[in-house]
Design a protein around this motif. Structure first.
Motif, PDB file in Angstrom:
ATOM      1  N   MET A  57       0.832  -1.197   0.000  1.00  0.00           N
ATOM      2  CA  MET A  57       0.000   0.000   0.000  1.00  0.00           C
ATOM      3  C   MET A  57       0.873   1.256   0.000  1.00  0.00           C
ATOM      4  SD  MET A  57      -2.903   1.012   2.791  1.00  0.00           S
ATOM      5  CE  MET A  57      -1.761   1.535   4.082  1.00  0.00           C
ATOM      6  N   GLU A  58       0.633   2.132  -0.967  1.00  0.00           N
ATOM      7  CA  GLU A  58       1.248   3.459  -0.973  1.00  0.00           C
ATOM      8  C   GLU A  58       0.238   4.390  -0.307  1.00  0.00           C
ATOM      9  OE1 GLU A  58       2.757   6.990  -3.990  1.00  0.00           O
ATOM     10  OE2 GLU A  58       1.815   5.197  -4.828  1.00  0.00           O
ATOM     11  N   TRP A  59       0.695   5.129   0.700  1.00  0.00           N
ATOM     12  CA  TRP A  59      -0.246   5.948   1.459  1.00  0.00           C
ATOM     13  C   TRP A  59       0.427   7.176   2.018  1.00  0.00           C
ATOM     14  CZ3 TRP A  59      -0.841   5.375   7.203  1.00  0.00           C
ATOM     15  CH2 TRP A  59       0.230   4.713   7.781  1.00  0.00           C
ATOM     16  N   SER A  60      -0.380   8.072   2.543  1.00  0.00           N
ATOM     17  CA  SER A  60       0.136   9.271   3.198  1.00  0.00           C
ATOM     18  C   SER A  60      -0.804   9.638   4.340  1.00  0.00           C
ATOM     19  CB  SER A  60       0.250  10.436   2.205  1.00  0.00           C
ATOM     20  OG  SER A  60      -1.004  10.771   1.671  1.00  0.00           O
ATOM     21  N   ASN A  61      -0.310  10.501   5.194  1.00  0.00           N
ATOM     22  CA  ASN A  61      -1.167  11.034   6.253  1.00  0.00           C
ATOM     23  C   ASN A  61      -0.879  12.517   6.412  1.00  0.00           C
ATOM     24  OD1 ASN A  61       0.897  11.483   8.307  1.00  0.00           O
ATOM     25  ND2 ASN A  61       0.920   9.281   8.625  1.00  0.00           N
ATOM     26  N   ARG A  62      -1.852  13.189   7.017  1.00  0.00           N
ATOM     27  CA  ARG A  62      -1.734  14.632   7.230  1.00  0.00           C
ATOM     28  C   ARG A  62      -2.496  14.988   8.488  1.00  0.00           C
ATOM     29  NH1 ARG A  62      -3.661  19.742   6.417  1.00  0.00           N
ATOM     30  NH2 ARG A  62      -2.375  21.131   5.165  1.00  0.00           N
ATOM     31  N   GLY A  63      -1.900  15.844   9.303  1.00  0.00           N
ATOM     32  CA  GLY A  63      -2.568  16.309  10.513  1.00  0.00           C
ATOM     33  C   GLY A  63      -1.948  17.594  11.009  1.00  0.00           C
ATOM     34  N   THR A  64      -2.718  18.311  11.820  1.00  0.00           N
ATOM     35  CA  THR A  64      -2.271  19.591  12.360  1.00  0.00           C
ATOM     36  C   THR A  64      -1.901  19.410  13.827  1.00  0.00           C
ATOM     37  OG1 THR A  64      -3.838  20.664  10.871  1.00  0.00           O
ATOM     38  CG2 THR A  64      -2.869  22.026  12.612  1.00  0.00           C
ATOM     39  N   ARG A  65      -0.688  19.841  14.162  1.00  0.00           N
ATOM     40  CA  ARG A  65      -0.217  19.787  15.550  1.00  0.00           C
ATOM     41  C   ARG A  65      -0.882  20.901  16.357  1.00  0.00           C
ATOM     42  NH1 ARG A  65       4.872  19.502  12.494  1.00  0.00           N
ATOM     43  NH2 ARG A  65       5.563  17.340  12.480  1.00  0.00           N
ATOM     44  N   PRO A  66      -0.856  20.791  17.694  1.00  0.00           N
ATOM     45  CA  PRO A  66      -1.450  21.842  18.532  1.00  0.00           C
ATOM     46  C   PRO A  66      -0.896  23.244  18.274  1.00  0.00           C
ATOM     47  CG  PRO A  66      -1.030  19.887  19.843  1.00  0.00           C
ATOM     48  CD  PRO A  66      -0.406  19.648  18.482  1.00  0.00           C
ATOM     49  N   ASP A  67       0.366  23.336  17.809  1.00  0.00           N
ATOM     50  CA  ASP A  67       0.951  24.653  17.527  1.00  0.00           C
ATOM     51  C   ASP A  67       0.531  25.203  16.167  1.00  0.00           C
ATOM     52  OD1 ASP A  67       2.450  23.250  15.649  1.00  0.00           O
ATOM     53  OD2 ASP A  67       4.384  23.665  16.588  1.00  0.00           O
ATOM     54  N   GLY A  68      -0.290  24.443  15.421  1.00  0.00           N
ATOM     55  CA  GLY A  68      -0.766  24.883  14.118  1.00  0.00           C
ATOM     56  C   GLY A  68       0.077  24.415  12.950  1.00  0.00           C
ATOM     57  N   SER A  69       1.246  23.851  13.207  1.00  0.00           N
ATOM     58  CA  SER A  69       2.065  23.341  12.108  1.00  0.00           C
ATOM     59  C   SER A  69       1.462  22.040  11.581  1.00  0.00           C
ATOM     60  CB  SER A  69       3.515  23.130  12.556  1.00  0.00           C
ATOM     61  OG  SER A  69       3.586  22.136  13.557  1.00  0.00           O
ATOM     62  N   VAL A  70       1.726  21.782  10.318  1.00  0.00           N
ATOM     63  CA  VAL A  70       1.150  20.616   9.660  1.00  0.00           C
ATOM     64  C   VAL A  70       2.209  19.522   9.563  1.00  0.00           C
ATOM     65  CG1 VAL A  70       0.148  19.757   7.512  1.00  0.00           C
ATOM     66  CG2 VAL A  70      -0.514  21.997   8.389  1.00  0.00           C
TER      67      VAL A  70
END
Length: 149
Positions: free
Chosen positions: A86-99
């Motif tokens: 599986m080729e995959w990715s993830n994305r999320g925002t840290r509490p400081d607003g950085s991605v």
């Protein structure tokens, strides 16, 4: 096709795990892992581990630290040995607003309708690491602080 691309993954434990992950359903995710799950991280061998307890610990921290974490499947295939690639990715925002973004490949081994093992090649996306010429030069000449076999 929905934006997550999860429908690219054949029906079974990996697809159910991904669906649960995108709902942030830790218990749903955990039900798809064998208790003796083995995670091998060839690029970072010290990060390899055995046991679903570490899976729970990792995902508990990810869901807490990246409250909008989403996973996307870009492609998937089943090999002749039954392993799921599986080729995959993830994305999320840290509490400081950085991605935080990561991308890579995972190769899953299934046993008794559970995820028994994975070869894990997921790395943070780095948009500032230079172009291909710089990467080849560093591979040949070595980067400062680079690993030596």
């Amino acid at each position: 096709m929905d934006a997550s691309g999860i429908e690219r993954v054949p029906e079974g434990p990996v697809r159910r795990m991904l669906t649960a992950a995108n709902r942030h359903d830790l218990e749903g995710m955990m039900s798809e892992f064998a208790e003796d799950y083995r995670n091998t991280t060839p690029v970072h061998p010290a990060r390899s581990f055995t046991g679903s307890a570490q899976v729970r610990k990792n995902w508990t921290a990810l869901f807490a630290g990246l409250p909008d974490l989403t996973l996307t499947v870009h492609d998937a295939a089943t090999g002749p040995d039954g392993k799921l690639w599986m080729e995959w990715s993830n994305r999320g925002t840290r509490p400081d607003g950085s991605v935080q973004c990561a991308a890579g490949v995972a190769i899953f081994t299934l046993r008794n309708e559970r995820i028994a093992a994975a070869q894990f090649y997921l790395e943070p996306v780095d948009h500032d690491s230079g172009d291909v010429n710089q990467a080849v030069s560093e591979a040949v000449q070595g980067a400062v602080g680079g690993d030596r076999p």
